[in-house]
Design a protein around this motif. Structure first.
Motif, PDB file in Angstrom:
ATOM      1  N   VAL A 185       0.616  -1.252   0.083  1.00 20.00           N
ATOM      2  CA  VAL A 185       0.021   0.098   0.151  1.00 20.00           C
ATOM      3  C   VAL A 185       0.933   1.183   0.111  1.00 20.00           C
ATOM      4  O   VAL A 185       1.578   1.498   0.795  1.00 20.00           O
ATOM      5  CB  VAL A 185      -0.949   0.144   1.282  1.00 20.00           C
ATOM      6  N   SER A 186       0.880   2.116  -0.954  1.00 16.10           N
ATOM      7  CA  SER A 186       1.500   3.053  -1.020  1.00 16.10           C
ATOM      8  C   SER A 186       0.571   4.358  -0.918  1.00 16.10           C
ATOM      9  O   SER A 186      -0.447   4.435  -1.489  1.00 16.10           O
ATOM     10  CB  SER A 186       2.080   3.382  -2.350  1.00 16.10           C
ATOM     11  N   SER A 187       1.002   5.314   0.084  1.00 17.13           N
ATOM     12  CA  SER A 187       0.124   6.513   0.268  1.00 17.13           C
ATOM     13  C   SER A 187       0.765   7.943  -0.150  1.00 17.13           C
ATOM     14  O   SER A 187       1.939   7.986  -0.020  1.00 17.13           O
ATOM     15  CB  SER A 187      -0.087   6.581   1.797  1.00 17.13           C
ATOM     16  N   PHE A 188      -0.062   8.637  -0.728  1.00 13.70           N
ATOM     17  CA  PHE A 188       0.543   9.942  -1.269  1.00 13.70           C
ATOM     18  C   PHE A 188      -0.372  11.103  -0.746  1.00 13.70           C
ATOM     19  O   PHE A 188      -1.347  11.032  -0.774  1.00 13.70           O
ATOM     20  CB  PHE A 188       0.464  10.039  -2.952  1.00 13.70           C
ATOM     21  N   LEU A 189       0.279  12.274  -0.233  1.00 16.47           N
ATOM     22  CA  LEU A 189      -0.545  13.197   0.421  1.00 16.47           C
ATOM     23  C   LEU A 189      -0.199  14.256  -0.284  1.00 16.47           C
ATOM     24  O   LEU A 189       0.737  15.000  -0.872  1.00 16.47           O
ATOM     25  CB  LEU A 189       0.124  13.394   1.946  1.00 16.47           C
ATOM     26  N   THR A 239       6.259   1.888  -7.289  1.00 21.69           N
ATOM     27  CA  THR A 239       5.011   2.817  -7.607  1.00 21.69           C
ATOM     28  C   THR A 239       3.879   1.615  -8.193  1.00 21.69           C
ATOM     29  O   THR A 239       3.781   0.587  -7.717  1.00 21.69           O
ATOM     30  CB  THR A 239       5.484   3.695  -8.525  1.00 21.69           C
ATOM     31  N   ALA A 280      -3.559   0.540  -2.902  1.00 23.34           N
ATOM     32  CA  ALA A 280      -3.328  -0.567  -2.470  1.00 23.34           C
ATOM     33  C   ALA A 280      -3.004  -1.612  -3.776  1.00 23.34           C
ATOM     34  O   ALA A 280      -4.029  -1.726  -4.497  1.00 23.34           O
ATOM     35  CB  ALA A 280      -4.297  -1.340  -1.600  1.00 23.34           C
ATOM     36  N   ARG A 311      -5.918  13.144   1.764  1.00 22.08           N
ATOM     37  CA  ARG A 311      -5.166  11.794   1.595  1.00 22.08           C
ATOM     38  C   ARG A 311      -5.913  10.702   1.106  1.00 22.08           C
ATOM     39  O   ARG A 311      -7.034  10.575   1.327  1.00 22.08           O
ATOM     40  CB  ARG A 311      -4.838  11.138   2.949  1.00 22.08           C
ATOM     41  N   THR A 312      -5.088  10.143   0.134  1.00 20.64           N
ATOM     42  CA  THR A 312      -5.659   8.841  -0.329  1.00 20.64           C
ATOM     43  C   THR A 312      -4.571   7.762  -0.587  1.00 20.64           C
ATOM     44  O   THR A 312      -3.226   8.238  -0.469  1.00 20.64           O
ATOM     45  CB  THR A 312      -6.056   9.072  -1.871  1.00 20.64           C
ATOM     46  N   LYS A 313      -4.718   6.378  -0.792  1.00 26.63           N
ATOM     47  CA  LYS A 313      -3.683   5.780  -0.902  1.00 26.63           C
ATOM     48  C   LYS A 313      -4.042   4.519  -1.948  1.00 26.63           C
ATOM     49  O   LYS A 313      -5.182   4.605  -2.296  1.00 26.63           O
ATOM     50  CB  LYS A 313      -3.265   4.958   0.514  1.00 26.63           C
ATOM     51  N   ARG A 355      -7.352   7.266   3.252  1.00 27.15           N
ATOM     52  CA  ARG A 355      -6.243   7.192   4.050  1.00 27.15           C
ATOM     53  C   ARG A 355      -6.747   7.254   5.378  1.00 27.15           C
ATOM     54  O   ARG A 355      -6.346   6.499   6.260  1.00 27.15           O
ATOM     55  CB  ARG A 355      -5.147   8.363   3.671  1.00 27.15           C
TER      56      ARG A 355
END
Length: 274
Positions: A20-24, A54, A33, A29-31, A274
């Protein structure tokens, strides 16, 4: 493919099997998966070991094998260099630019061969992607495809491809893509082993059914990627079905029913809060 038979797939997705990569961005916030699944073409050595960051795919062009060149080495080196570029961008500014990643990976890949490539990252509610050739991705929302990347090809079965040579392409011809996504969307990225064998409506149903059956599982993305890849494999082995590749053959005035045997790499990314 007849002229440019793609035969080695590589995928790069996160740091683990179901990462799971999260980007702010700002206060939102979303992530993403993501999970991947790879099926090598059965009559070829499985040399397309998955490599990950990525999400993205690189698909080596198999016609190099006729010249005694490992058709997957260019893709593998391209992916290794892309991973280095990603890590450098994360260390320097914690932000990933797919176009820059592709350019740097291309200029640092020196071996013979060629490859299609697609790289995608998430920033806030927007996906940023770069694509060259006939790999690509779709965004599925509420059971419908709301975005599908365009295929780049010079002629029937002849995709644009990165490589070192006069007749090969460089990142300047790649498509830069931005598309808005929502929580709940599913991104399916794949090599042409999927898109040549599975129609849009079939892919929509696979994702819909997967959300119903697998959504609560921690490994949802990987399991759905496997389900989609195995369905594409089944279609590729048919000698009679009307597939997307059959349709493309018809447009080129060729009669060719059935599926198209090829390596198949599928990545599924689920957009989550997120």
């Amino acid at each position: 493919m007849d002229e440019m038979d793609i035969d080695k797939d590589l995928s790069f997705r996160g740091e683990s099997t179901n990462n799971v990569s999260s980007f702010l961005n700002g206060n939102f916030r979303t992530k993403m998966a993501a999970g991947s699944f790879y099926i090598p073409r059965s009559d070829k050595a499985p040399l397309g070991e998955d490599a990950h960051f990525t999400i993205g795919v690189a698909d080596g062009v198999g016609s190099w094998a006729k010249k005694g060149i490992d058709s997957g080495e260019y893709s593998r080196q391209l992916v290794r260099n892309a991973k280095l570029s990603i890590q450098k961008q994360k260390d320097q500014r914690n932000k990933i630019h797919p176009v820059e990643v592709l350019k740097e990976a291309y200029f640092n890949t020196k071996c013979q061969g060629s490859s299609t490539a697609c790289i995608l990252t998430l920033a806030c509610d927007t996906i940023h992607a770069v694509n060259i050739g006939d790999s690509g991705f779709v965004v599925i929302r509420d059971g419908d495809i709301v975005y599908k990347s365009e295929i780049q090809q010079k002629g029937f079965n002849y995709p644009f491809q990165l490589g070192n040579g006069v007749k090969l392409d460089d990142p300047s011809v790649a498509q830069e893509i931005k598309a808005t996504v929502r929580i709940g969307d599913v991104i399916v990225m794949a090599t042409d082993g999927l898109f040549d064998n599975v129609h849009n409506h079939e892919l929509e149903k696979l994702v819909h059914d997967g959300l119903v059956d697998l959504r609560k599982l921690e490994t949802f993305s990987k399991m759905l990627a496997q389900k989609i890849a195995e369905y594409a494999l089944q279609k590729s082995e048919s000698k009679t079905l009307y597939t997307p590749f059959t349709e493309e053959c018809s447009k080129a005035n060729k009669y060719r029913p059935g599926g198209k045997r090829d390596d198949i790499t599928v990545i599924v990314a689920h957009i989550l809060p997120r």
